[in-house]
Design a protein around this motif. Structure first.
Motif, PDB file in Angstrom:
ATOM      1  N   GLU A  75       6.136  -6.866   8.846  1.00  0.00           N
ATOM      2  CA  GLU A  75       6.121  -5.403   8.964  1.00  0.00           C
ATOM      3  C   GLU A  75       5.272  -4.761   7.853  1.00  0.00           C
ATOM      4  O   GLU A  75       4.503  -3.840   8.108  1.00  0.00           O
ATOM      5  CB  GLU A  75       7.582  -4.922   8.892  1.00  0.00           C
ATOM      6  N   ASP A  76       5.418  -5.243   6.625  1.00  0.00           N
ATOM      7  CA  ASP A  76       4.668  -4.656   5.508  1.00  0.00           C
ATOM      8  C   ASP A  76       3.195  -5.043   5.549  1.00  0.00           C
ATOM      9  O   ASP A  76       2.316  -4.220   5.272  1.00  0.00           O
ATOM     10  CB  ASP A  76       5.278  -5.090   4.170  1.00  0.00           C
ATOM     11  N   ILE A  77       2.928  -6.311   5.898  1.00  0.00           N
ATOM     12  CA  ILE A  77       1.529  -6.768   5.958  1.00  0.00           C
ATOM     13  C   ILE A  77       0.757  -5.969   7.006  1.00  0.00           C
ATOM     14  O   ILE A  77      -0.447  -5.763   6.882  1.00  0.00           O
ATOM     15  CB  ILE A  77       1.466  -8.287   6.284  1.00  0.00           C
ATOM     16  N   THR A  78       1.468  -5.487   8.016  1.00  0.00           N
ATOM     17  CA  THR A  78       0.786  -4.808   9.114  1.00  0.00           C
ATOM     18  C   THR A  78       0.936  -3.284   9.070  1.00  0.00           C
ATOM     19  O   THR A  78       0.416  -2.588   9.939  1.00  0.00           O
ATOM     20  CB  THR A  78       1.320  -5.316  10.470  1.00  0.00           C
ATOM     21  N   HIS A  79       1.659  -2.772   8.073  1.00  0.00           N
ATOM     22  CA  HIS A  79       1.834  -1.315   7.991  1.00  0.00           C
ATOM     23  C   HIS A  79       1.505  -0.752   6.619  1.00  0.00           C
ATOM     24  O   HIS A  79       1.853   0.381   6.300  1.00  0.00           O
ATOM     25  CB  HIS A  79       3.250  -0.911   8.414  1.00  0.00           C
ATOM     26  N   TYR A  80       0.900  -1.563   5.797  1.00  0.00           N
ATOM     27  CA  TYR A  80       0.468  -1.114   4.464  1.00  0.00           C
ATOM     28  C   TYR A  80      -0.919  -1.695   4.268  1.00  0.00           C
ATOM     29  O   TYR A  80      -1.080  -2.816   3.787  1.00  0.00           O
ATOM     30  CB  TYR A  80       1.453  -1.640   3.407  1.00  0.00           C
ATOM     31  N   ASN A  81      -1.922  -0.947   4.725  1.00  0.00           N
ATOM     32  CA  ASN A  81      -3.277  -1.491   4.752  1.00  0.00           C
ATOM     33  C   ASN A  81      -4.296  -0.526   4.165  1.00  0.00           C
ATOM     34  O   ASN A  81      -4.172   0.677   4.306  1.00  0.00           O
ATOM     35  CB  ASN A  81      -3.708  -1.763   6.205  1.00  0.00           C
ATOM     36  N   ASN A  82      -5.300  -1.118   3.537  1.00  0.00           N
ATOM     37  CA  ASN A  82      -6.497  -0.361   3.192  1.00  0.00           C
ATOM     38  C   ASN A  82      -7.557  -0.749   4.201  1.00  0.00           C
ATOM     39  O   ASN A  82      -8.025  -1.893   4.215  1.00  0.00           O
ATOM     40  CB  ASN A  82      -6.995  -0.750   1.788  1.00  0.00           C
ATOM     41  N   PHE A  83      -7.899   0.183   5.065  1.00  0.00           N
ATOM     42  CA  PHE A  83      -8.928  -0.083   6.072  1.00  0.00           C
ATOM     43  C   PHE A  83      -9.490   1.290   6.393  1.00  0.00           C
ATOM     44  O   PHE A  83      -9.076   1.954   7.333  1.00  0.00           O
ATOM     45  CB  PHE A  83      -8.293  -0.750   7.299  1.00  0.00           C
ATOM     46  N   TYR A  84     -10.419   1.741   5.510  1.00  0.00           N
ATOM     47  CA  TYR A  84     -10.866   3.129   5.523  1.00  0.00           C
ATOM     48  C   TYR A  84     -11.496   3.552   6.843  1.00  0.00           C
ATOM     49  O   TYR A  84     -11.563   4.741   7.145  1.00  0.00           O
ATOM     50  CB  TYR A  84     -11.848   3.379   4.372  1.00  0.00           C
ATOM     51  N   GLU A  85     -11.967   2.588   7.617  1.00  0.00           N
ATOM     52  CA  GLU A  85     -12.538   2.939   8.917  1.00  0.00           C
ATOM     53  C   GLU A  85     -11.482   3.604   9.802  1.00  0.00           C
ATOM     54  O   GLU A  85     -11.794   4.279  10.777  1.00  0.00           O
ATOM     55  CB  GLU A  85     -13.065   1.670   9.612  1.00  0.00           C
ATOM     56  N   PHE A  86     -10.199   3.399   9.454  1.00  0.00           N
ATOM     57  CA  PHE A  86      -9.111   3.977  10.252  1.00  0.00           C
ATOM     58  C   PHE A  86      -8.277   4.975   9.453  1.00  0.00           C
ATOM     59  O   PHE A  86      -7.143   5.280   9.822  1.00  0.00           O
ATOM     60  CB  PHE A  86      -8.223   2.856  10.815  1.00  0.00           C
ATOM     61  N   GLY A  87      -8.827   5.485   8.351  1.00  0.00           N
ATOM     62  CA  GLY A  87      -8.109   6.473   7.546  1.00  0.00           C
ATOM     63  C   GLY A  87      -7.789   5.933   6.172  1.00  0.00           C
ATOM     64  O   GLY A  87      -7.688   4.722   5.982  1.00  0.00           O
ATOM     65  N   VAL A  88      -7.625   6.854   5.222  1.00  0.00           N
ATOM     66  CA  VAL A  88      -7.500   6.417   3.824  1.00  0.00           C
ATOM     67  C   VAL A  88      -6.056   6.178   3.382  1.00  0.00           C
ATOM     68  O   VAL A  88      -5.826   5.553   2.359  1.00  0.00           O
ATOM     69  CB  VAL A  88      -8.183   7.407   2.845  1.00  0.00           C
ATOM     70  N   ASP A  89      -5.075   6.652   4.149  1.00  0.00           N
ATOM     71  CA  ASP A  89      -3.688   6.382   3.771  1.00  0.00           C
ATOM     72  C   ASP A  89      -3.288   4.978   4.208  1.00  0.00           C
ATOM     73  O   ASP A  89      -3.785   4.474   5.204  1.00  0.00           O
ATOM     74  CB  ASP A  89      -2.744   7.398   4.419  1.00  0.00           C
ATOM     75  N   LYS A  90      -2.357   4.403   3.451  1.00  0.00           N
ATOM     76  CA  LYS A  90      -1.941   3.036   3.742  1.00  0.00           C
ATOM     77  C   LYS A  90      -1.348   2.875   5.146  1.00  0.00           C
ATOM     78  O   LYS A  90      -1.443   1.826   5.748  1.00  0.00           O
ATOM     79  CB  LYS A  90      -0.905   2.568   2.716  1.00  0.00           C
ATOM     80  N   GLY A  91      -0.733   3.943   5.658  1.00  0.00           N
ATOM     81  CA  GLY A  91      -0.116   3.865   6.976  1.00  0.00           C
ATOM     82  C   GLY A  91      -1.094   4.168   8.112  1.00  0.00           C
ATOM     83  O   GLY A  91      -0.789   3.899   9.272  1.00  0.00           O
ATOM     84  N   ASP A  92      -2.265   4.715   7.781  1.00  0.00           N
ATOM     85  CA  ASP A  92      -3.223   5.125   8.815  1.00  0.00           C
ATOM     86  C   ASP A  92      -3.718   3.982   9.701  1.00  0.00           C
ATOM     87  O   ASP A  92      -3.753   4.134  10.930  1.00  0.00           O
ATOM     88  CB  ASP A  92      -4.440   5.825   8.180  1.00  0.00           C
ATOM     89  N   PRO A  93      -4.137   2.850   9.092  1.00  0.00           N
ATOM     90  CA  PRO A  93      -4.684   1.797   9.959  1.00  0.00           C
ATOM     91  C   PRO A  93      -3.704   1.354  11.053  1.00  0.00           C
ATOM     92  O   PRO A  93      -4.110   1.185  12.210  1.00  0.00           O
ATOM     93  CB  PRO A  93      -4.991   0.657   8.979  1.00  0.00           C
ATOM     94  N   ALA A  94      -2.419   1.218  10.722  1.00  0.00           N
ATOM     95  CA  ALA A  94      -1.458   0.801  11.742  1.00  0.00           C
ATOM     96  C   ALA A  94      -1.375   1.838  12.860  1.00  0.00           C
ATOM     97  O   ALA A  94      -1.201   1.496  14.027  1.00  0.00           O
ATOM     98  CB  ALA A  94      -0.081   0.578  11.113  1.00  0.00           C
ATOM     99  N   LYS A  95      -1.530   3.113  12.492  1.00  0.00           N
ATOM    100  CA  LYS A  95      -1.447   4.188  13.493  1.00  0.00           C
ATOM    101  C   LYS A  95      -2.718   4.278  14.318  1.00  0.00           C
ATOM    102  O   LYS A  95      -2.667   4.553  15.507  1.00  0.00           O
ATOM    103  CB  LYS A  95      -1.249   5.536  12.773  1.00  0.00           C
ATOM    104  N   ASN A  96      -3.874   4.093  13.667  1.00  0.00           N
ATOM    105  CA  ASN A  96      -5.143   4.440  14.308  1.00  0.00           C
ATOM    106  C   ASN A  96      -5.962   3.274  14.837  1.00  0.00           C
ATOM    107  O   ASN A  96      -6.931   3.491  15.558  1.00  0.00           O
ATOM    108  CB  ASN A  96      -6.033   5.218  13.318  1.00  0.00           C
ATOM    109  N   ALA A  97      -5.606   2.048  14.446  1.00  0.00           N
ATOM    110  CA  ALA A  97      -6.499   0.927  14.779  1.00  0.00           C
ATOM    111  C   ALA A  97      -6.395   0.501  16.238  1.00  0.00           C
ATOM    112  O   ALA A  97      -7.108  -0.407  16.664  1.00  0.00           O
ATOM    113  CB  ALA A  97      -6.233  -0.263  13.856  1.00  0.00           C
ATOM    114  N   GLY A  98      -5.555   1.167  17.010  1.00  0.00           N
ATOM    115  CA  GLY A  98      -5.429   0.839  18.425  1.00  0.00           C
ATOM    116  C   GLY A  98      -6.725   1.007  19.194  1.00  0.00           C
ATOM    117  O   GLY A  98      -6.925   0.391  20.246  1.00  0.00           O
ATOM    118  N   THR A  99      -7.640   1.822  18.655  1.00  0.00           N
ATOM    119  CA  THR A  99      -8.896   2.074  19.361  1.00  0.00           C
ATOM    120  C   THR A  99      -9.941   0.977  19.132  1.00  0.00           C
ATOM    121  O   THR A  99     -11.001   1.001  19.752  1.00  0.00           O
ATOM    122  CB  THR A  99      -9.502   3.418  18.899  1.00  0.00           C
TER     123      THR A  99
END
Lengths: 321, 212
Positions: A75-99
Motif C-alpha cells: 500500500e505504501d510503495i504504491t501510494h507514496y510516490n515521486n513521479f512528477y509527470e503525474f503531479g508533485v504530491d506523494k499521493g498524486d501518482p496513485a490518483k493520476n497514473a491511470g491514464t
C-alpha cells in the motif's frame, strides 16, 4: 551479508493482511465479502479506477536480494510516490497514473551501439528470467522503503543492445506525453525526464532492469512498464517508464542535476557523510513505520558498499556527490 | 456586537484552532495503538507540515484582522479575536518546533547546532519562532499598559517579520520546482500591501474613524 541466499520470494511469504492498511482491509472486506478476499489481494480492490489489476510475474530467488530487512507494505510503495509527470504530491501518482498506457510499449536503443534497435516490452519481459530482488530504496528527500522488486540485471539488457567500446555512459529517457501524463507541465522540470549512469555502474549486477514489485507487474505510479533501479543511489537516479536508452561518450545531462546541480549530483550515491544543502543525509525516515520508529541511520551506499564501493575507488565522494 | 455573540464566537474560534490539534493527537494515538499509518505513510512529514502550515495560516489570519476591520468599519469587534489567534499561531509554532526537536534532531544538541548553522531554512524557521516569543510574552493587557500603546504597536510589527521569515522558511524547505508555498505567499503579500494602501486612504479621508 546480503549475498546470503534468501529463502522464498516475498510475494509468497508475505501474508496479504500484513501489507495492507488494516482499515482498507476491513472496508474492502465489508464491501466485497470474504470470498473475494480469499481469492485476491485486497489492495487491488482499493486501487483507483482506471488502474488495472496487476498481472502476476514468475520470479525466482536471487542471491543479490537484501535479507534481514522489513519489507515496506505494498500500500505504501504504491501510494507514496515521486513521479512528477503525474503531479508533485506523494499521493498524486496513485490518483493520476491511470491514464498511462503501458501497451503497446517499446524501448528505443540509440547512440553508440552496433545498430539502433527497438525492443517491445513483451520481448523485454522474456529476455531473461525474472528475479525477485529485495532492495533498500533511499530517496534524496531523506525517506526510505524496502521494496521487493522484480526484474533482471540491467547488464543483461545492455549486452543485448551491443554497445560499442566507445560508449562510456548510458542515458535513460522517460515517457513525456501530456496526453497520458496531464500533470507533466505543472512541474517545472526539463522534460523528458533524463537520468544516466556510468557504464560500469550500469553493468553492475545490482543494477536492475525492473518490471514489477511484490511479484506483480509494476503499478503505473511506480514507473510501469519498465524502469531502472540502482539501489545504492538516491531514488531519482532510477528512471521510470523508460522509452529510450542512449549509449553516449560523455556524461549525459540529467533532469535534477540540470535543475539544481548543487543539490543533486550526477553520482548521487547514498552517502550519510555528504548532506543535502537543505537537510542532513545522516538519517532517514522509514515509510510505513510508526512515527517514533521512523528515524533510522542512513548507510553508506545505502548498505551496498561491499559490492559497489570499488566503483568509486580513488574518487572524492564529497566533490563527486 | 453583543457580549453574548462575542463569547459564542470566541468558543467557536477556540474550537476551530484546537480542533486540528485534537485530530492530530487522536491520529497519533491511533498510530500508537492500532494503525501504524493513521497519519499516512510518512507520519513525521505529515505532522511537520500540519503544524507548520497551521502556524502560517493562523499568522496570516491574525494579520488580516486590522486591514479587514479598516476596510469594513462595522467589523471593528474582530480586534477582540486578534490576541487569541496570535497566541494560537504561537502554539502551533511551538508544536512545529517540538516536531523538529523530537522527530528530526532526536533531542540532539549537536544535530540542532549543525542544522541551525548550516541550513538556512532551519535558521529562518528558528528566527520566525524567536520573533514570536516576545509577541506572545507581551500579549497581556498588563504588557500593553506597561509598554504604552505606541511601543506595544511598534513591537508587534514583528508579526509581519515573523510571517515573512516563516514563508521564506517554507520556500527554502521545499524542493526546487515545488510551488505549494505560493498560496500563503500571495496572501501575505496582499496583506503587506494592504497596510500602506489602507493607511494612505485613511489619511486622505480623515472622516473615517481612526484606530490603532
Amino acid at each position: 551479508m546480503i549475498l546470503k541466499k534468501s529463502e522464498i520470494p516475498t510475494s509468497e511469504i508475505t501474508p496479504k493482511q500484513a501489507y495492507m492498511n488494516r482499515r482498507a482491509f476491513m472496508a474492502a472486506a465489508a464491501a466485497t465479502g470474504v470470498a473475494a478476499i480469499a481469492g485476491e489481494r485486497v489492495s487491488r480492490m482499493v486501487r483507483p479506477a482506471g488502474v488495472e489489476a496487476a498481472e502476476k510475474l514468475t520470479v525466482v530467488n536471487s542471491p543479490l536480494s537484501t535479507t534481514g530487512v522489513e519489507v515496506t507494505p505494498y500500500e505504501d510503495i504504491t501510494h507514496y510516490n515521486n513521479f512528477y509527470e503525474f503531479g508533485v504530491d506523494k499521493g498524486d501518482p496513485a490518483k493520476n497514473a491511470g491514464t498511462l498506457r503501458t501497451r503497446p510499449w517499446s524501448v528505443k536503443v540509440e547512440g553508440l551501439v552496433k545498430e539502433p534497435k527497438t525492443f517491445d516490452i513483451d520481448t523485454l519481459l522474456k529476455l531473461k528470467p525474472m528475479e525477485e530482488r529485495v532492495y533498500r530504496f533511499r530517496c534524496v528527500e531523506a525517506w526510505s522503503m524496502v521494496i521487493p522488486w522484480a526484474g533482471y540485471s540491467l547488464s543483461e539488457f545492455i549486452n543485448a543492445c551491443e554497445p560499442l567500446p566507445s560508449a562510456k555512459y548510458v542515458q535513460f529517457l522517460s515517457l513525456a506525453d501530456s496526453k497520458q501524463e496531464p500533470e507533466i507541465y505543472n512541474a517545472h522540470l526539463n522534460w523528458p525526464y533524463s537520468e544516466g549512469l556510468r557504464m560500469d555502474e550500469a553493468m553492475h549486477p545490482l543494477t536492475l532492469l525492473t518490471f514489477g514489485l511484490y511479484g506483480e507487474v509494476l503499478p503505473n505510479q511506480d514507473g510501469a512498464p519498465v524502469r531502472v533501479i540502482v539501489p545504492w543511489k538516491y531514488g531519482f537516479k532510477s528512471a521510470k517508464s523508460i522509452v529510450k536508452v542512449k549509449f553516449v561518450k560523455s556524461q549525459p545531462s540529467t533532469t535534477w542535476n540540470d535543475m539544481a546541480p548543487q543539490e543533486y549530483g550526477f553520482y548521487s550515491n547514498v552517502n550519510p557523510n555528504v548532506d543535502h544543502p537543505r537537510w542532513s543525509q545522516k538519517t532517514e525516515r522509514r515509510i510505513g513505520f510508526p512515527i517514533w520508529k521512523q528515524r533510522q541511520p542512513t548507510l553508506m551506499f545505502n548498505g551496498y558498499g561491499d559490492q559497489v564501493a570499488q566503483l568509486y575507488a580513488g574518487m572524492d565522494l564529497k566533490k563527486n556527490y | 456586537m453583543s457580549k453574548r455573540w462575542i463569547v459564542a464566537l470566541k468558543v467557536l474560534a477556540h474550537a476551530a484552532c484546537l480542533g486540528p490539534v485534537v485530530w492530530l493527537l487522536w491520529h497519533l494515538y491511533l498510530s500508537v495503538t492500532s494503525e501504524p499509518t493513521a497519519l499516512g505513510p510518512d507520519p513525521t512529514h505529515t505532522v511537520t507540515f500540519f503544524t507548520g502550515r497551521g502556524t502560517l495560516r493562523l499568522l496570516v489570519i491574525t494579520l488580516a484582522v486590522t486591514p479587514v476591520r479598516r476596510l469594513i468599519p462595522k467589523l471593528i469587534w474582530l480586534v477582540r479575536f486578534r490576541r487569541l489567534l496570535g497566541l494560537y499561531a504561537f502554539f502551533y509554532a511551538c508544536l512545529h518546533l517540538m516536531t523538529y526537536v523530537w522527530l528530526y534532531a532526536g533531542f540532539s544538541w549537536s544535530a540542532m547546532v549543525d542544522d541551525i548553522s548550516q541550513r538556512r531554512f532551519i535558521t529562518a524557521g528558528l528566527a520566525a519562532w524567536l520573533m514570536l516569543v516576545p509577541l506572545a510574552l507581551t500579549s497581556t493587557a498588563w504588557s500593553i499598559r506597561k509598554l504604552g500603546g505606541k511601543n506595544w504597536n511598534r513591537l508587534h510589527w514583528l508579526t509581519y517579520c515573523a510571517a515573512i521569515a516563516g514563508v521564506v522558511h517554507y520556500w527554502w524547505g521545499v524542493k526546487s520546482g515545488v510551488r505549494t508555498p505560493m498560496g500563503i505567499t500571495v496572501v501575505l503579500a496582499v496583506l503587506l500591501l494592504a497596510r500602506p494602501i489602507l493607511a494612505a486612504r485613511q489619511r486622505s479621508a480623515p472622516s473615517v474613524q481612526r484606530s490603532a
